[in-house]
Write a protein that holds these residues in place. Structure first.
Motif, PDB file in Angstrom:
ATOM      1  N   VAL A  11      -7.484  91.533  -5.210  1.00 31.66           N
ATOM      2  CA  VAL A  11      -7.641  92.278  -6.822  1.00 31.66           C
ATOM      3  C   VAL A  11      -9.224  92.105  -7.184  1.00 31.66           C
ATOM      4  CG1 VAL A  11      -6.990  91.909  -9.284  1.00 31.66           C
ATOM      5  CG2 VAL A  11      -5.827  90.699  -7.754  1.00 31.66           C
ATOM      6  N   LEU A  12      -9.628  92.975  -7.643  1.00 29.17           N
ATOM      7  CA  LEU A  12     -11.015  93.331  -7.539  1.00 29.17           C
ATOM      8  C   LEU A  12     -10.922  92.672  -8.719  1.00 29.17           C
ATOM      9  CD1 LEU A  12     -11.167  97.783  -7.827  1.00 29.17           C
ATOM     10  CD2 LEU A  12     -11.588  96.420  -5.725  1.00 29.17           C
ATOM     11  N   LEU A  14     -12.566  92.725 -11.927  1.00 33.50           N
ATOM     12  CA  LEU A  14     -12.477  92.196 -13.154  1.00 33.50           C
ATOM     13  C   LEU A  14     -10.629  92.452 -13.659  1.00 33.50           C
ATOM     14  CD1 LEU A  14     -15.533  95.174 -14.361  1.00 33.50           C
ATOM     15  CD2 LEU A  14     -14.672  92.199 -14.734  1.00 33.50           C
ATOM     16  N   ALA A  15     -10.066  92.752 -12.894  1.00 33.38           N
ATOM     17  CA  ALA A  15      -8.571  93.269 -12.860  1.00 33.38           C
ATOM     18  C   ALA A  15      -8.304  91.889 -13.356  1.00 33.38           C
ATOM     19  CB  ALA A  15      -8.113  93.315 -11.803  1.00 33.38           C
ATOM     20  N   ASP A  17      -8.539  89.872 -15.111  1.00 32.64           N
ATOM     21  CA  ASP A  17      -8.767  89.044 -17.106  1.00 32.64           C
ATOM     22  C   ASP A  17      -8.258  90.109 -17.583  1.00 32.64           C
ATOM     23  OD1 ASP A  17     -11.221  86.691 -15.985  1.00 32.64           O
ATOM     24  OD2 ASP A  17     -12.381  88.389 -16.124  1.00 32.64           O
ATOM     25  N   ALA A  18      -8.262  91.292 -17.048  1.00 35.18           N
ATOM     26  CA  ALA A  18      -7.523  92.598 -17.997  1.00 35.18           C
ATOM     27  C   ALA A  18      -6.400  92.612 -18.227  1.00 35.18           C
ATOM     28  CB  ALA A  18      -8.315  93.610 -17.000  1.00 35.18           C
ATOM     29  N   THR A  49      -3.830 100.434 -10.433  1.00 29.79           N
ATOM     30  CA  THR A  49      -4.464 100.653 -11.698  1.00 29.79           C
ATOM     31  C   THR A  49      -3.713 100.059 -12.647  1.00 29.79           C
ATOM     32  OG1 THR A  49      -6.367 101.654 -12.069  1.00 29.79           O
ATOM     33  CG2 THR A  49      -4.664 103.182 -10.989  1.00 29.79           C
ATOM     34  N   ASP A  51      -5.260 100.252 -16.323  1.00 26.41           N
ATOM     35  CA  ASP A  51      -6.825 100.319 -17.741  1.00 26.41           C
ATOM     36  C   ASP A  51      -7.803  99.670 -17.000  1.00 26.41           C
ATOM     37  OD1 ASP A  51      -7.507 100.961 -19.422  1.00 26.41           O
ATOM     38  OD2 ASP A  51      -7.753  98.342 -20.375  1.00 26.41           O
ATOM     39  N   HIS A  53      -8.645  99.008 -13.335  1.00 23.54           N
ATOM     40  CA  HIS A  53      -8.535  97.553 -13.180  1.00 23.54           C
ATOM     41  C   HIS A  53      -7.481  97.905 -11.836  1.00 23.54           C
ATOM     42  CE1 HIS A  53     -11.020  96.293 -15.728  1.00 23.54           C
ATOM     43  NE2 HIS A  53     -10.386  96.026 -16.158  1.00 23.54           N
ATOM     44  N   GLN A 252      -7.589 106.820  -9.969  1.00 28.24           N
ATOM     45  CA  GLN A 252      -8.215 106.501 -11.324  1.00 28.24           C
ATOM     46  C   GLN A 252      -9.581 107.806 -11.717  1.00 28.24           C
ATOM     47  OE1 GLN A 252     -10.143 102.845  -9.807  1.00 28.24           O
ATOM     48  NE2 GLN A 252      -8.920 101.619 -10.763  1.00 28.24           N
TER      49      GLN A 252
END
Length: 391
Positions: A11-12, A14-15, A17-18, A49, A51, A53, A252
């Motif tokens: 997971v990248l 920021l993902a 948290d989102a 993907t 939002d 992320h 994206q």
């Protein structure tokens, strides 16, 4: 048949948290693992993907012989998903004033002036509505001279703009004319201009020696290792090799192109216009479109044998249609040893990339992606078999 390996997820940053990464993983595993086992698929790279992320789910092997695991950087042959890059390059050329969609191919290829193919315009070639070009060239068309001879001798079976017939010669000529307008060989234009502008550092038409270690082997129906063979208009129609990491970035950018420089942002928007309606499908440049909520039955029909292998009446949209809220975009692709499927819904900022090193059935790809979408954004899909009129 045996499922070859467990899934792994990356997971990248920021993902986590989102989105609920565990829930996404569970949805992807439920859709992908049984499908791979059923169709004996050696390896798959799936990216989702949500939002903005990106999450990566890697399954199985890129090479059975070398026991090389799939990763988000594994290169897969995209097959006809390559056509979306041809479309983006054409839109880019149009935005620069180099190419006009209402021109005819003879404006760029004087050898075709006066031929029946020159009655179609560039847009009609790019939307498979030029008059009935076949799915493939005849086997004896092996070089540019034979390609020109074929087009000079070809005779239509419908007026331009009245019939959609999915065709590599049609889309290939569209890409070829685009390259002539840009005064560059097609592969040079894509690799030297388009991919860098999109930030795709690991996408290729001609895989360089330094990237061969990432290039998966495809597997044919007898499970022999294969890779794509060259052919007339191969680069324009089925020649791109890319990774899940690059393709989810591309998705994206199609969901939100605001971060791209202006010429490329306009090009992405151009590929999202709808030009012809064919039943429940709207044909754009590269992408096919559906108005959400869309049923599984409609989505499978739009990617089915009748749409890809038969002539279908087409209604021109005048003016061309900007995508309504909730529009779902998709494209399938295959070579002898690879199968790809891309789907995204910009309104919900969700997209899925599925890359496999086997050409497994398209209905199975669509069903798996649909099941994932149903978990992520149920408002975008409707699994009730109803017909979506897309009006």
């Amino acid at each position: 048949m045996r499922f070859v390996a467990a899934a792994c997820l990356s997971v990248l940053p920021l993902a986590a948290d989102a989105v609920d990464a565990a829930a996404v993983r569970a949805a992807v595993d439920r859709a992908i693992q049984p499908m791979m086992a059923l169709h004996d698929v050696p390896g798959m790279a799936v990216a989702v993907t949500v939002d903005g992320h990106a999450m990566f789910f890697n399954y199985g092997l890129a090479s059975k012989e070398g026991r090389v695991p799939v990763s988000e950087n594994t290169l897969f042959e995209l097959g006809s998903v390559s056509k979306t890059f041809s479309a983006t390059l054409a839109c880019y050329a149009q935005g620069l004033g180099k190419l006009a969609f209402d021109d005819h191919p003879g404006a760029y290829m004087p050898q075709l002036k006066g031929a029946a193919i020159d009655r179609a315009n560039v847009l009609e070639l790019g939307t498979y509505t030029g008059g009935g070009l076949p799915l493939q060239f005849p086997d004896d068309v092996e070089d540019d001279a034979q390609m020109l001879a074929y087009f000079r001798a070809w005779r239509p079976d419908a007026p331009p703009g009245t019939q959609r017939r999915y065709s590599n010669p049609s889309l290939g000529l569209f890409g070829h004319v685009t390259a002539l307008a840009l005064q560059a060989p097609f592969a040079d234009a894509v690799e030297g201009r388009l991919f860098p502008a999109l930030g795709l550092a690991h996408s290729h038409i001609r895989v360089p020696a330094a990237a061969l270690g990432d290039y998966a082997w495809g597997y044919d129906r007898t499970n022999r290792p294969v890779r794509v063979s060259p052919g007339v208009f191969d680069a324009e129609t089925y020649g791109v090799k890319s990774s899940a990491a690059d393709m989810i970035r591309y998705v994206q950018e199609n969901i939100d192109a605001s971060g791209l420089p202006e010429p490329m942002r306009r090009a992405i928007d151009c590929t999202h216009m709808g030009y012809f309606r064919i039943g429940d499908t709207v044909q754009g440049l590269g992408w096919e479109q559906y108005r959400a909520p869309v049923s599984l039955a409609v989505l499978q029909a739009g990617n089915g044998a009748k749409m890809s292998g038969e002539p279908n009446p087409a209604t021109r949209l005048q003016p061309p249609q900007a995508p309504p809220r909730g529009t779902l975009f998709n494209k399938t692709g295959a070579t002898r040893g690879f199968g790809a499927y891309i789907v995204f819904v910009p309104t919900y900022r969700v997209g899925i990339v599925m890359l496999a090193n086997k050409n497994y059935p398209i209905p199975a790809r669509v069903q798996a992606a649909y099941a994932i979408l149903d978990q992520l954004v149920p408002d975008a899909v409707r699994d009730d078999g109803a017909v979506n009129t897309h009006k």
